[in-house]
Design an enzyme around this catalytic site. Structure first.
Site, short mmCIF file in Angstrom:
data_model
loop_
_atom_site.label_atom_id
_atom_site.label_comp_id
_atom_site.label_asym_id
_atom_site.label_seq_id
_atom_site.Cartn_x
_atom_site.Cartn_y
_atom_site.Cartn_z
N LYS A 11 4.13 17.51 -9.66
CA LYS A 11 4.35 16.85 -10.95
C LYS A 11 4.08 17.83 -12.10
O LYS A 11 3.50 18.91 -11.87
CB LYS A 11 3.42 15.63 -11.04
N TYR A 51 10.68 5.97 -9.36
CA TYR A 51 9.52 5.07 -9.34
C TYR A 51 9.94 3.59 -9.51
O TYR A 51 9.13 2.77 -9.94
CB TYR A 51 8.53 5.48 -10.43
N ASN A 114 -2.22 13.23 -11.00
CA ASN A 114 -2.69 13.52 -9.64
C ASN A 114 -1.83 14.54 -8.90
O ASN A 114 -1.74 14.52 -7.68
CB ASN A 114 -2.90 12.22 -8.85
N HIS A 117 3.56 14.24 -5.73
CA HIS A 117 4.13 13.03 -5.13
C HIS A 117 4.52 13.32 -3.69
O HIS A 117 5.00 14.41 -3.38
CB HIS A 117 5.38 12.58 -5.89
N GLU A 128 14.46 9.08 -1.36
CA GLU A 128 14.05 10.08 -2.36
C GLU A 128 14.77 11.42 -2.15
O GLU A 128 15.13 12.09 -3.12
CB GLU A 128 12.53 10.24 -2.33
N1 UDP Z 1 -0.36 5.45 -11.06
C1 UDP Z 1 -1.04 5.26 -12.25
N2 UDP Z 1 -1.90 4.20 -12.36
C2 UDP Z 1 -2.11 3.32 -11.33
C3 UDP Z 1 -1.42 3.53 -10.12
C4 UDP Z 1 -0.55 4.60 -10.01
O1 UDP Z 1 -0.88 6.04 -13.19
O2 UDP Z 1 -2.91 2.38 -11.48
C5 UDP Z 1 0.56 6.58 -10.93
C6 UDP Z 1 -0.04 7.70 -10.08
O3 UDP Z 1 0.24 8.95 -10.70
C7 UDP Z 1 0.70 7.56 -8.76
C8 UDP Z 1 2.04 7.00 -9.20
O4 UDP Z 1 1.75 6.16 -10.29
O5 UDP Z 1 0.80 8.80 -8.08
C9 UDP Z 1 2.75 6.19 -8.13
O6 UDP Z 1 1.86 5.22 -7.61
P1 UDP Z 1 1.71 5.00 -6.05
O7 UDP Z 1 0.88 3.78 -5.85
O8 UDP Z 1 3.08 5.03 -5.42
O9 UDP Z 1 0.83 6.26 -5.59
P2 UDP Z 1 1.17 7.53 -4.67
O10 UDP Z 1 2.23 7.11 -3.68
O11 UDP Z 1 1.63 8.62 -5.60
O12 UDP Z 1 -0.14 7.88 -4.02
MG MG Z 2 4.02 6.08 -3.93
#
Ligand code: UDP
Ligand code: MG
Length: 152
Positions: A11, A51, A114, A117, A128
């Protein structure tokens, strides 16, 4: 045997903080094979499509804005069990829950920043990969030690 592939993206925060090599290195060291790699600034549309499952969540707008705010390194990695294994190497969504040794555990503190992805399952990985890459951008190749790797 059908080769398993996953979509990973460094990211904008990972790129800005200078972690491209560090992150690619972790997947190379693990033994996975890079079959797609490009850097781009994603359009809002691409970020929204990527997303889309989170469309109704309160963080969606900020997330889309952030992902399309700067360069992202989009990658396809291949290997046995790569989808789940990459998720393990990445660590849980909340970096403060992520164990040291994982990418998020070592390199991040903020859920909205974080670093990386990773596709969360077979269907998502297919979706994707098709969303981010054209067929001609995918490089099919064999490593010279491929005959003793278990996926072959
Ligand atoms: N995210 C956020 N706040 C939240 C949950 C998710 O900003 O409360 C962001 C975070 O950067 C995450 C992305 O949205 O990586 C996608 O969420 P997901 O639950 O799919 O997490 P991932 O698959 O990336 O672990
Ligand atoms: Mg995810």
């Amino acid at each position: 045997m059908i080769k398993e592939r996953t979509f990973l993206a460094i990211k904008p925060d990972g790129v800005q903080r200078g972690y491209i090599a560090e992150i690619i290195g972790r997947f190379e060291k693990k033994g996975f094979k890079l079959v797609g790699l490009k850097q781009l600034i994603p359009s809002k549309q691409l970020a929204q499509d990527h997303y889309g499952v989170h469309r109704e969540r309160p963080f969606f707008k900020d997330l889309v804005e952030f992902i399309s705010s700067g360069p992202v390194v989009a990658m396809i990695w291949e290997g046995e069990g790569v989808i789940l294994s990459a998720r393990k190497l990445i660590g849980p969504t909340k970096p403060l829950d992520a164990e040291p040794g994982t990418i998020r555990g070592d390199l991040a503190i903020d859920i909205g920043r974080n670093i990386i992805h990773g596709s969360d399952g077979e269907e998502t990985a297919k979706f994707e990969i098709n969303l981010w890459f054209d067929k001609h951008e995918i490089c099919d190749w064999e490593t010279s030690d491929s005959e003793w790797r278990s996926e072959n």
